[in-house]
Design an enzyme around this catalytic site. Structure first.
Site, PDB file in Angstrom:
ATOM      1  CB  THR A 211      -0.877   0.028   1.268  1.00  0.00           C
ATOM      2  OG1 THR A 211      -0.009   0.073   2.401  1.00  0.00           O
ATOM      3  CG2 THR A 211      -1.739  -1.206   1.380  1.00  0.00           C
TER       4      THR A 211
ATOM      5  N   GLY B 242       2.216  -2.400   4.099  1.00  0.00           N
ATOM      6  CA  GLY B 242       2.834  -3.688   4.343  1.00  0.00           C
ATOM      7  C   GLY B 242       2.019  -4.811   4.937  1.00  0.00           C
ATOM      8  N   GLY B 243       0.702  -4.947   4.624  1.00  0.00           N
ATOM      9  CA  GLY B 243      -0.051  -6.117   5.035  1.00  0.00           C
ATOM     10  C   GLY B 243       0.029  -6.399   6.522  1.00  0.00           C
TER      11      GLY B 243
END
Length: 553
Positions: A364, A446-447
C-alpha cells in the site's frame, strides 16, 4: 520552513532520511514528487483534505506498483481537535455476479491473485475523493476545483517523471506474473522490455483519463462513457463486474476506534480495516512495560511478536464488512480488562498455544498532510498486491486492484466471499492525540506488517524518545508471511546485531535476516506537532519518499 534533513550511510551509499519542520503545513509521502505536489497545493492555500487529494492522485501516477485509480483508500481526518476525528472508508465491494461457485465451477479452491477474474471489486478511492472534497467545502472552506486538484497528477502522467528504483525492482521481481496483459505491457513494460531506473516514464492513456476526470468529475469513473469503456475492457479479459456494481459504489463516514496510550489516545479505523489489530498490539505492548526497554533491543521485538501472535487470530474472526454481521463483535477487544488478560497470558508463557492466522498480504501507500491551521489527514490507499490484478482497463490506463483475493471460498470462514460485500482490508491510517489536540499522524504500508510497524513507531518515538526520523529509520522486524513468500517467520533487518538475534533464538523464535533497509518492513512516516507550534515530519529511507512543506517548493 526550516529544513532539518539528516543523512545516514548504509551499504556504502549515502541515503537521505528526509525530515523537515514548518508552520505552514507539511506532507510526508513515499514518493518525493507526490510530497512536493501536496506542498505546492498547501502553498496555494489548499487545506489538508485538498492537499491530500492532490497527493493521492499524484501517487496514483508515480507509484503505480503500490496504488492507483483502480484501488481503495481509507482516511482519518481532524480539524486539529481530538473530538473532530472521523474516518472515511472508500473501499468498493465485490461485484454482484461474484459468488463462491464462480471459482469452484472453474476448479479453483482460492481466488486467483492475477488476471481478469481477479478484477472483482469496485475501486472506491475516487468516491473517497468526492466525499472528502464535499466535506472540505462545507466544513473547512475548501474552494479548489477538480482541475486544481488533479492537474498535478495529469501533468505527471503526460510529461513523465524519473522512474523510481522501487518500481523497476518490483517489475523485475514479478515479471512472470505481469506479462500476460497486453495493456499492462504497453503501459509499464515497453512491450516486454524492463525500463531503467531514472528514465522518463510517461503514461499517456492515464493522462487522458485524468483529463476526463478533470472535465467530468470523478463520478464519471462510476457512471458514463468512461465507466462503460473500462467495464467493456475488463469484461473482455474475464471480469464479471457490471455497470450497476460501479454505480452502487459509495464512500462511508465511520466513527474511529479509540485506545488510551502514552497519556493520550490512539485513533484508527473499524472493520473492514484491520485498525483494531494495530490498537490491540500497541495496547498489549504498553501493558507489558515495553516503553521502558531498549528501543533497539530484543525485548521490544519479543513482546511485540507475542502480542502479534495473540492478536492476529482474533483479528481474523472479527474483521469483515460490518454490513455482513448483525452484531459487530470487536468492541470488547479494546476493553482494558481484555487487553490486561492478553498481557498476563504472555507473561505466563502461554504464547506457544495460539492458533495460526490467515496472513494479510499486500502493499500500500500511506501518506499524511497537515495544513497551516493544524488540520490533518492520515490516508492509506492500495491496489492490494504489487500492481494489483495486473490488468489494465484498456485505453483508460487504469490498473485494477485485486483486493477481492482477500475473500475466502470456505463457507464457514468469516472472510467468505459474498456479492456486494467489502473484503478484509489491511489498510489502517492512524492518528494520536493528547490533551484535546491531535499531535501525530503516522502509518505504514505492508499487510501484516502495518500493525507491527505502527507499534515500532509509537514506542520508539512517544515512549523511547527517539526523534521521528530516527524512529522511522531504525531497524524493524516483521512476523508473518508476505506476498510471494509463503513462509511464516520472524524477519529482522540485518542492522540488528548478533546479540539481539541470539537472545531471540534462545526465546524460541525462528529468524530470517533480511537486508539492512528492506521493503518487506514497509514504507512508514510520521508527522508530529511540537510544543512551539511547529510540525516535524519524517519519511522512510526504504521508500522513494520525502517530507515537503510550502517553504520548500
Amino acid at each position: 520552513m526550516e529544513d532539518g534533513s539528516s543523512t545516514i550511510t548504509r551499504l556504502g551509499a549515502t541515503v537521505m532520511t528526509l525530515s523537515a519542520q514548518g508552520r505552514q503545513g507539511l506532507v510526508t509521502a513515499p514518493h518525493m514528487v507526490a510530497a512536493e505536489a501536496g506542498a505546492k497545493a498547501l502553498a496555494r492555500g489548499a487545506n489538508a483534505i485538498e492537499a491530500a487529494i492532490v497527493v493521492s492522485a499524484a501517487l496514483s501516477v508515480v507509484y503505480p506498483h503500490m496504488t492507483g485509480l483502480g484501488g481503495d483508500a481509507f482516511w482519518l481526518i481532524s480539524d486539529g481537535s481530538m473530538s473532530s476525528v472521523r474516518g472515511l472508508v472508500a473501499a468498493g465491494a465485490a461485484g454482484s455476479a461474484y459468488k463462491t461457485d464462480v471459482f469452484r465451477n472453474r476448479g479453483l479452491t482460492e481466488i486467483p491473485f492475477r488476471g481478469g477474474l481477479s478484477a472483482m471489486t469496485v475501486p472506491g478511492m475516487l468516491r473517497g475523493w468526492e466525499t472528502a472534497r464535499s466535506f472540505s467545502a462545507t466544513h473547512w472552506s475548501g474552494k479548489l476545483s477538480w482541475e486544481e486538484l488533479l492537474t498535478p497528477a495529469q501533468e505527471l502522467a503526460a510529461r513523465g517523471f524519473p522512474l523510481s528504483a522501487n518500481q523497476v525492482k518490483t517489475l523485475q521481481q514479478y515479471w512472470d506474473d505481469l506479462t500476460g496483459d497486453k495493456d499492462f505491457c504497453s503501459q509499464y513494460l515497453h512491450q516486454h522490455t524492463l525500463p531503467q531506473t531514472g528514465e522518463l516514464f510517461r503514461q499517456p492513456a492515464l493522462a487522458h483519463t485524468l483529463s476526463r476526470l478533470i472535465d467530468e468529475g470523478p463520478g464519471s469513473f462510476y457512471e458514463g462513457d468512461l465507466a462503460d469503456e473500462m467495464l467493456s475492457c475488463l469484461q473482455a479479459k474475464g471480469s464479471l463486474l457490471q455497470r450497476q456494481d460501479l454505480k452502487n459504489c459509495n464512500a462511508e463516514w465511520v466513527e474511529p476506534l479509540l485506545l488510551p496510550f502514552a497519556g493520550g489516545t490512539l485513533f484508527n479505523l473499524p472493520p473492514p480495516s484491520q485498525g483494531i489489530a494495530s490498537l490491540m498490539i500497541a495496547g498489549i505492548m504498553e501493558r507489558l512495560g515495553l516503553g521502558n526497554v531498549d528501543p533497539l533491543g530484543a525485548e521490544l521485538i519479543h513482546g511485540a511478536v507475542e502480542a502479534t501472535r495473540r492478536v492476529f487470530p482474533l483479528r481474523d474472526r472479527v474483521v469483515q464488512d460490518p454490513r455482513q454481521v448483525l452484531a459487530p463483535s470487536w468492541h470488547g477487544l479494546l476493553q482494558e480488562d481484555f487487553l490486561n488478560r492478553q498481557a498476563d497470558a504472555i507473561r505466563a508463557g502461554m504464547f506457544g498455544l495460539f492458533p495460526p492466522w490467515q496472513s494479510a498480504l499486500g502493499d500500500t501507500t500511506w501518506f499524511a498532510v497537515v495544513d497551516a491551521e493544524g488540520r490533518a489527514a492520515s490516508v492509506i490507499q492500495s491496489l492490494y498486491h504489487e500492481f494489483g490484478s495486473g490488468v489494465v482497463a484498456g485505453g483508460s490506463g487504469v490498473l485494477w486492484n485485486n483486493r477481492g483475493c482477500a475473500f475466502s471460498l470456505e463457507p464457514n470462514n468469516p472472510r467468505v466471499l459474498v456479492p456486494g460485500m467489502r473484503p478484509f482490508h489491511t489498510l489502517n491510517p492512524a492518528l494520536f492525540g493528547r490533551e484535546g489536540h491531535i499531535e501525530m499522524a503516522y502509518g505504514s504500508m505492508g499487510g501484516d506488517g502495518q500493525p507491527q510497524t505502527q507499534a515500532a513507531l509509537l514506542f520508539r518515538h512517544l515512549l523511547h524518545g527517539m526523534d521521528p526520523a530516527a524512529a522511522v529509520d531504525a531497524p524493524r522486524w516483521l512476523l508473518g508471511r508476505t506476498w510471494g513468500n509463503p513462509v511464516t517467520a520472524l524477519r529482522l533487518e540485518s542492522r540488528y546485531g548478533k546479540e539481539v538475534r541470539a537472545r531471540l533464538r534462545r526465546w524460541g523464535h525462528s529468524l530470517q535476516v533480511v537486508s539492512a533497509y528492506s521493503d518487506l518492513m514497509g514504507h512508514a512516516g510520521i508527522l508530529r506537532a511540537l510544543p512551539n507550534g511547529l510540525w516535524i515530519g519524517a519519511s522512510d529511507p526504504r521508500s522513494d519518499g520525502g517530507v515537503a512543506g510550502p517553504g520548500s517548493v
